[in-house]
Enzyme design. Structure first.
Site, PDB file in Angstrom:
ATOM      1  CB  SER A 116      -0.782  -0.053   0.954  1.00 34.37           C
ATOM      2  OG  SER A 116       0.037  -0.600   2.413  1.00 34.37           O
ATOM      3  CB  CYS A 117       3.395   3.045   1.774  1.00 34.29           C
ATOM      4  SG  CYS A 117       4.136   4.474   2.276  1.00 34.29           S
ATOM      5  N   GLY A 118       5.264   2.998  -0.972  1.00 34.64           N
ATOM      6  CA  GLY A 118       6.493   2.667  -1.361  1.00 34.64           C
ATOM      7  C   GLY A 118       7.441   3.083  -0.674  1.00 34.64           C
TER       8      GLY A 118
END
Length: 277
Positions: A116-118
């Protein structure tokens, strides 16, 4: 490979004024991928299996490790098996070309990055403000507002895994003539972008002048940064941008579109590239 992207499961369906039924449903597969560089572990990300070499190549571009195809010597799957003894294809080792510096261990990237979050796995906000090799983007390609307004529907028309599961993001790379160069889907929106960028790197196309990256979600800072690192001058999203995304796009000389739906959109930076006709 299609069988690895989608998995069937039994669900119980409850709905008003309908009989409760059991039926099959399709799920988007999510599995870990360990990225190694020169045999050393660099990161682990959760992703949709498929186009994994593109994902790793794009991830290395996003991290500022490489920006040209000749800096990446090779990639290979490392041995790894599941409970049944089958190859998992969940570890890739990338070899950099001689003379290409290895990743900066001073970034202190945590081992795990979620789908969900790089940038959640980066130790500090300072570490993600990397200087792109391509500098400020001064691309002079102009874009028709009508064409830009059509890109979300064009993207949606090619989302095959989303059609089956409803559970993946998409990123598509378009030319100013409306040609779709590359589309990738993934449970993580940053992975979908990395897969597109990795494809472009392996094709020798960086920097991606004269292109627009259309994404299916919101325009976060991380996506603006990834586009900047790849030299993409235009980023369009179907949802909202963040304040930091707008600031970064403006400072990078990028055009940033949000709420791109039904042929309309808001321009948050770089409106001079867009023509009304």
């Amino acid at each position: 490979m299609a069988g690895r992207l989608v998995r069937r499961t039994r669900v119980t369906r409850f709905a008003p004024d309908e009989r409760t039924v059991q039926r099959e449903d399709a799920l988007a597969v999510e599995e870990p991928l360990e990225v190694r560089v020169g045999g050393s572990s660099f990161s682990v990300t959760m992703r949709s299996p498929g186009d994994d070499f593109d994902l790793v190549a794009g991830f290395l571009v996003s991290e500022g490790v490489i920006w040209s195809a000749d800096q990446l010597s090779s990639m290979r799957f490392c041995a790894g098996t599941d409970e049944q003894g089958l190859q998992t294809f969940n570890v890739i080792d990338a070899e950099l070309s001689p003379g290409t510096p290895p990743p900066d261990t001073g970034l202190e990237r945590h081992v795990y990055t979620s789908s969900s979050c790089g940038i959640c796995g980066t130790a500090s906000i300072d570490a993600v403000h990397k200087a792109t090799h391509f500098g400020q983007l001064d691309d002079e390609t102009t874009w028709s507002a009508e064409l830009l307004g059509s890109l979300p529907d064009r993207l949606r028309d090619h989302q095959k895994v989303f059609d089956r599961t409803g559970g993946v993001h998409a990123a598509g790379l378009f030319t100013a003539a409306g040609e779709l160069l590359c589309l990738r889907e993934d449970v993580g929106r940053h992975n979908a972008v990395d897969k597109v960028v990795g494809w472009a790197l392996r094709e020798g196309r960086l920097p991606l002048r004269g292109t627009c990256l259309q994404v299916s979600g919101r325009a976060s800072f991380e996506l603006v940064q990834k586009a900047h690192m790849a030299g993409i001058p235009v980023l369009a999203a179907v949802s909202a941008p963040s304040s930091l995304a707008v600031e970064h796009a403006a400072s990078a000389g990028m055009t940033l579109l949000g709420f791109s739906r039904g042929g309309a959109f808001n321009v948050y930076a770089g409106a001079d590239r867009i023509t009304a006709g």
